[in-house]
Design an enzyme around this catalytic site. Structure first.
Site, PDB file in Angstrom:
ATOM      1  N   HIS A 122       0.830  -1.205   0.000  1.00  0.00           N
ATOM      2  CA  HIS A 122       0.000   0.000   0.000  1.00  0.00           C
ATOM      3  C   HIS A 122       0.864   1.255   0.000  1.00  0.00           C
ATOM      4  CE1 HIS A 122       1.139  -0.472   4.194  1.00  0.00           C
ATOM      5  NE2 HIS A 122       0.784   0.792   4.424  1.00  0.00           N
ATOM      6  N   HIS A 149       4.602   0.175  -0.076  1.00  0.00           N
ATOM      7  CA  HIS A 149       5.447  -0.538   0.870  1.00  0.00           C
ATOM      8  C   HIS A 149       4.661  -1.648   1.541  1.00  0.00           C
ATOM      9  CE1 HIS A 149       3.608   2.756   3.225  1.00  0.00           C
ATOM     10  NE2 HIS A 149       3.714   1.950   4.280  1.00  0.00           N
ATOM     11  N   ASP A 186       0.481   5.120   1.867  1.00  0.00           N
ATOM     12  CA  ASP A 186      -0.241   5.601   3.040  1.00  0.00           C
ATOM     13  C   ASP A 186      -1.471   6.407   2.629  1.00  0.00           C
ATOM     14  OD1 ASP A 186       1.420   4.434   4.936  1.00  0.00           O
ATOM     15  OD2 ASP A 186       2.802   6.127   4.964  1.00  0.00           O
ATOM     16  N   ARG A 246       5.619   7.916  13.080  1.00  0.00           N
ATOM     17  CA  ARG A 246       5.634   8.469  11.725  1.00  0.00           C
ATOM     18  C   ARG A 246       5.038   9.861  11.688  1.00  0.00           C
ATOM     19  NH1 ARG A 246       1.059   5.416   7.925  1.00  0.00           N
ATOM     20  NH2 ARG A 246      -0.773   6.094   9.101  1.00  0.00           N
TER      21      ARG A 246
END
Length: 324
Positions: free
Chosen positions: A129, A280, A131, A297
């Site tokens: 996917h 990723h 983000d 993150r």
């Protein structure tokens, strides 16, 4: 900015920082940089250039705290302030999301984390996917730092979608240039028998957009094969059997080993990737080991994707530009 060529092929340097590629099509490690310090403008430019060229860059042995993480991100764009986070995310830093929050999701809906993960990622390609790909304006970039990692396992893998597009044959590139696909939150989830509170949650909080299947990168101008296994629901204008066959072919192309890089995390490691040109795969080999894995993150605001025809993506439901 002036840069000089390093001793290794493909290496670049500026003001003591050096970029060294780690795989043939994606990934570079940057050394000689203290991300918690005041970065020289030349180093910022070098990092930006490396992210655009190599799609994901890695830093090791950094000593960032939450404030330093956000300050570093601001050198490259505007951090996203998240409206909803889990209890593991730090108070006072709304831009920082702690990925351990994900471990709470299944429990909210009566499932162990492993069951929730299997129902969401039940095929080999489903976990890949970008983000927040179902949004009309997915993040431009993500900066992820490791606080605590297992002694083995827990690696992350990225794939270069520009290289994947370039690797298609010319007739296929011409064909997919004109297609669009719906990206939808929760697509492919396999419901539990009987009442499934997570399914009801998905239906009540739908997010979906129609994005070009080939996106033109707003900075590099590269054409990007804009597919992923986690959000893509249906290629518009074709039948479901045709869509399923096309998506399987394109996803397999997108994650061919030669377009990927795998990163072994250590405490203090930082990965900075272009969310517009990569997908990723989060690790699935560490949950049974019982070791903690705490990552933080920060994401940067992104643009509405634009296709080869110059037309932007269109929202379907639950998403507005810059409304998080």
């Amino acid at each position: 900015m002036t840069t000089d060529r390093g001793t290794a092929a493909g290496a670049r340097s500026a003001a003591g920082a050096e970029v060294r590629p780690v795989a043939g099509n994606i990934g570079a490690e940057i050394t000689g940089v203290d991300l918690a310090g005041g970065l020289d403008d030349a180093v910022v430019a070098l990092i930006r250039e490396a992210v655009l060229r190599w799609k994901v860059v890695f830093f090791r042995d950094q000593r960032l705290d939450h404030a330093g993480h956000v300050a570093f991100a601001r050198r490259f764009g505007e951090p996203i302030v998240l409206g909803r986070r889990g209890s593991a995310s730090p108070a006072g830093f709304p831009e920082v999301e702690t990925t351990a929050d994900r471990l709470e999701l299944g429990g909210r809906f009566g499932m162990e984390h492993e069951e929730w993960l299997q129902r969401r990622r039940h095929t080999l390609l489903r976990g890949w996917h970008c983000d927040h790909g179902a949004r009309i304006d997915p993040p431009a970039a993500t900066i992820l730092r490791a606080e605590t990692v297992p002694p083995y396992g827990g690696d992350t893998t990225w794939s270069n979608l520009a290289a994947a597009y370039a690797g298609l044959s010319a007739p296929v590139r011409a064909f997919v240039d004109g297609l669009r696909a719906e990206h939808r939150l929760g697509v492919g989830y396999q419901p539990r028998p009987g009442d499934d509170s997570y399914l009801r949650h998905l239906l009540d909080h739908q997010v979906a957009s129609v994005h070009p299947l080939v996106r033109v990168h707003p900075e590099s101008g590269e054409r990007v094969l804009y597919v992923n296994g986690y959000y893509v629901e249906q290629i518009a204008g074709v039948s479901r059997p045709e869509s399923a066959a096309l998506l399987e072919m394109l996803l397999e192309q997108a994650v061919r080993p030669e377009y990927t890089v795998r990163f072994r995390w250590e405490p203090g490691s930082v990965a900075f990737w272009d969310n517009r040109a990569t997908i990723h795969l989060a690790p699935s080999d560490n949950a049974h080991l019982g070791f903690p894995r705490v990552m933080h993150r920060v994401m940067l605001h992104g643009e509405v994707p634009v296709g080869v025809d110059g037309k932007p993506s269109q929202p379907v439901t639950g998403t507005q530009v810059r409304r998080w």
